[in-house]
Design a protein around this motif. Structure first.
Motif, mmCIF file in Angstrom:
data_model
loop_
_atom_site.group_PDB
_atom_site.id
_atom_site.type_symbol
_atom_site.label_atom_id
_atom_site.label_comp_id
_atom_site.label_asym_id
_atom_site.label_seq_id
_atom_site.Cartn_x
_atom_site.Cartn_y
_atom_site.Cartn_z
ATOM 1 N N ASP A 41 2.602 -25.211 -16.167
ATOM 2 C CA ASP A 41 1.560 -25.789 -15.285
ATOM 3 C C ASP A 41 1.650 -25.396 -13.964
ATOM 4 O O ASP A 41 1.008 -24.821 -13.135
ATOM 5 N N ARG A 44 1.000 -21.430 -13.198
ATOM 6 C CA ARG A 44 -0.443 -21.420 -13.431
ATOM 7 C C ARG A 44 -1.046 -21.906 -11.867
ATOM 8 O O ARG A 44 -2.201 -21.087 -11.536
ATOM 9 N N GLN A 49 2.451 -14.258 -12.312
ATOM 10 C CA GLN A 49 2.444 -13.362 -13.282
ATOM 11 C C GLN A 49 3.669 -12.547 -13.458
ATOM 12 O O GLN A 49 4.121 -12.172 -12.392
ATOM 13 N N LYS A 118 -7.288 -13.446 -16.030
ATOM 14 C CA LYS A 118 -7.064 -14.569 -16.863
ATOM 15 C C LYS A 118 -6.189 -13.924 -18.105
ATOM 16 O O LYS A 118 -5.194 -14.612 -18.148
ATOM 17 N N GLY A 121 -2.647 -13.148 -16.492
ATOM 18 C CA GLY A 121 -1.888 -14.459 -16.080
ATOM 19 C C GLY A 121 -1.464 -15.310 -17.367
ATOM 20 O O GLY A 121 -0.564 -16.061 -17.128
ATOM 21 N N GLU A 122 -2.259 -15.075 -18.429
ATOM 22 C CA GLU A 122 -2.033 -15.846 -19.537
ATOM 23 C C GLU A 122 -1.104 -15.163 -20.426
ATOM 24 O O GLU A 122 -0.677 -15.615 -21.614
#
Length: 342
Positions: A41, A44, A49, A118, A121-122
């Motif tokens: 969390d 994010r 990254q 996205k 980053g994920e």
């Protein structure tokens, strides 16, 4: 520019050790599920990254590359270039047991960077292939800033060190003009694609330079990659018999097919009155009553090469600037000698 968030920043925020943060981010044992979720969390929230080098050293590859196409879905479905390109990409990926994450985002190029940010980053991808290079391409700096491994199908550019697969558009343009001038054409129309694309600008410059060597009168119009736009541009070029071209070069097969059909509907004979050439080559060019001469390239090989260069980049091997195999003329029934007196 703000510094890039690090594992140390996350550890400081949560007041835990950097080792615990590393375990949580990399899915390793050593931390509880509640701590792992708190770490994810905060990572994010901070925009953390993993760097490409850290991933490579740790062996934490997803074995997935990303590709977002900022083209309307109907264009991708009709224009076979992308399908053939993707076949080549998959050919390279299968050899190394990697996968492709594909997103068609429509005519919204500004959304492409958001998609990559996205995915990266994920932790869903290890790199991206950038297609449809634009004149002012915001993706280049954005991808570099993210530290996201990428290969550009375009260039070469001075504002990035990412590997690129570049096509000598000037040489391709010269091939077309040499061929048509050799048939006696001295008034040539060029219905190009949108000027925002770097390759279209390069093609237009190349056509103008090559035309100048032969004293050819070249008229270029930039239109959208669709049939209606191609038809409107064709009618504009042919509206005045005194200045109408004896040959027309179209940006791709879809526009060439639409243009040839409209020429015939208007009473022009192909190639007796006007020759037709497409810049790409696909089965579309042979599915018309008068098969279309085309400047062909090895599209599947191009896709395979793009994926291979990217996979090498992810592995730490930089191929730099790679020149794509030059295109060749495939001569069909749509071209002939310029009509006498024109």
């Amino acid at each position: 520019m703000a510094s890039r968030p690090t594992i140390a920043d996350i550890a400081r925020e949560l007041q835990i050790s950097k080792a615990a943060v590393s375990y949580a981010l990399n899915g390793q044992p050593g931390v509880g599920e509640q701590t792992r979720q708190r770490v994810l969390d905060v990572a994010r929230t901070l925009g953390w990254q993993p760097s490409a080098s850290a991933r490579a050293l740790g062996g934490f590859h997803t074995k997935v590359i990303g590709l977002a196409l900022a083209r309307p879905a109907q264009t991708v479905a009709i224009e076979s270039f992308f399908i053939r390109f993707l076949v080549g990409v998959e050919t390279a990926l299968v050899k190394r047991d990697w996968s492709l994450l594909l997103r068609i985002i429509g005519d919204h190029p500004d959304e492409e960077v958001k998609v990559y940010r996205k995915w990266w980053g994920e932790g869903r991808i290890d790199g991206v292939i950038l297609v449809d290079e634009r004149h002012r391409d915001a993706r280049i700096a954005a991808v570099d800033e993210l530290g996201l491994p990428a290969v550009l199908c375009g260039g070469p550019r001075r504002d990035t060190t990412m590997p690129c697969l570049w096509t000598d558009q000037a040489a391709d343009a010269a091939t077309l003009i040499d061929y048509l001038a050799g048939l006696g054409h001295r008034r040539i129309g060029h219905i190009a694609g949108p000027g925002e694309f770097a390759h279209e600008r390069s093609r237009q410059r190349g056509m103008q330079r090559a035309a100048g060597r032969y004293g050819v009168d070249l008229i270029s119009l930039s239109v959208a990659y669709d049939a209606a736009s191609a038809v409107a541009a064709t009618r504009s070029l042919m509206s005045d018999p005194a200045t109408a071209p004896t040959a027309i070069v179209y940006a791709n097969d879809l526009t060439a097919v639409a243009g040839e059909r409209d020429l015939k509907a208007a009473g022009f004979a192909v190639p007796q009155d006007v020759s037709v050439v497409s810049w790409d080559d696909s089965p579309l060019t042979e599915m018309v009553a008068t098969p279309i001469t085309a400047l062909a390239r090895e599209t599947e090989a191009y896709g395979e090469q793009a994926a291979t260069v990217l996979l090498d980049r992810i592995a730490g091997v930089d191929r730099g600037r790679v020149r794509v195999t030059p295109s060749i003329i495939v001569i069909r029934e749509s071209t002939g000698r310029a009509p006498a007196g024109r």
